[in-house]
Design a protein around this motif. Sequence first.
Motif: not given
Length: 437
Positions: A150-154, A183-184, A188-196, A216-220
Amino acid sequence: MLQADQFYKQGNLAKVKEIQSAVKPEFPPSEPLVANDNPENLSGAGQRHWNNAQRMIDRNLRDSTFIYLNFLVVGNKEKNIAPTDPDFIPGYFALVDAYEKTAEQEIKKGHEKKAKELNVQALGVVESLASRFPERADLLDKQIEMLLKNKKYIEASIAANQFALNYPDNPKSAEYKRDARKYEDQYIRELRIEITALSVIGTALGNSPDYGSLMVLLQGEKNAGKVFAESYKKNGSVVENERINNYVSSIGKKLAKFAGREDFEYEFVALQDDNPGAFALPGGKIFITTGMLGLIDSEAELAGILGHEISHSVLSHSFRKIANSSIASMIQSFPIINNFPVSNLLMAEASRDYEKQADILGTRLLSSSGYSADGVYNVMFKLQQIEGKSQGIQNWFRSHPVATDRVKYIGEFIDLNGYNRYAYEGVQPYREALNRK
Ligand SMILES: [Zn+2]
């Protein structure tokens, strides 16, 4: 309590229990949950439903399969009918399987939305089962498999990490810990795509929302935590009393040793604020207000609150919440898509789950550190007593709903795990650190 601490230092645990149990009210009795893996142990009605379900599965009659399996393990929510055999694990697995197969059929028909709903339902069944039997790796494996699907990685990362922290002696825990990181990273990879994607929409709309906190979140977790904590310390008023700061920090670090996440740089900060509150930023950055310190009466209670907040941080709750609210506020800043279904309800739901996870892991950290295991429980109990009675308390309740059932499940958790409620309280050192009479 002072006397009990003296006996604790002398190693006289029987005396500690005698004194403390006279002061501490008893928990209501709790019944342990028992999982049944064997169809032979089913009740008569349960066996009939199970046999019928098997026949329907063989004939590929999906609707009837659901009816029998629901009778067996879920009951009927609308009609308020309890399941015949609520803890029958193969029944749950069969139900999940039926949901997944139906979802696959819906996808073939081009009904993506319907398929998604079915998968979410299947996930719900697995999650409630896994939370009832948190010690079972087989249930966790299924839960993680479905979260990833279900793509719920976090969420998958949180589940794997939670197991590794709660059951450090389990042979699979090291693997879960590694998987949690994997998974974390995926999150973060998915988050990057979403933000873009969002920034493309924003630019197209001629809008330039603030991407600051998302970037800032993309820095982990670790680095994001550092940035957020520094800006918080700059804007808030950090307590200037060195004795109090050192004390809070020393207790926090003692607990953090048991919390895993060696990559975090833990920091414990007391804030000058009369409202009772405590919160966690990502990466092990924990804040507690002087209002909360005033409400607490012992080191065990302080350790309880810090353990609860450490748990939010190590389970990535803080990271997840900041990401969610940043994305939500960014979406809200786009005029045309203002009606986007940013579900407040879903976030409240996640919050309740997160609170329970933090209460439970916090209690475990507390107990591992040698404190009376009811430190979290006692503070929750105090907060419950004053809930609604004081305006000043609003801050804490906004981020921490204190429901009666919360006090209840912490009590049950302590009971069922055999944690010691009658250990070190640390009343005197707490009084001295806070300069109380
Ligand atoms: Zn919390």
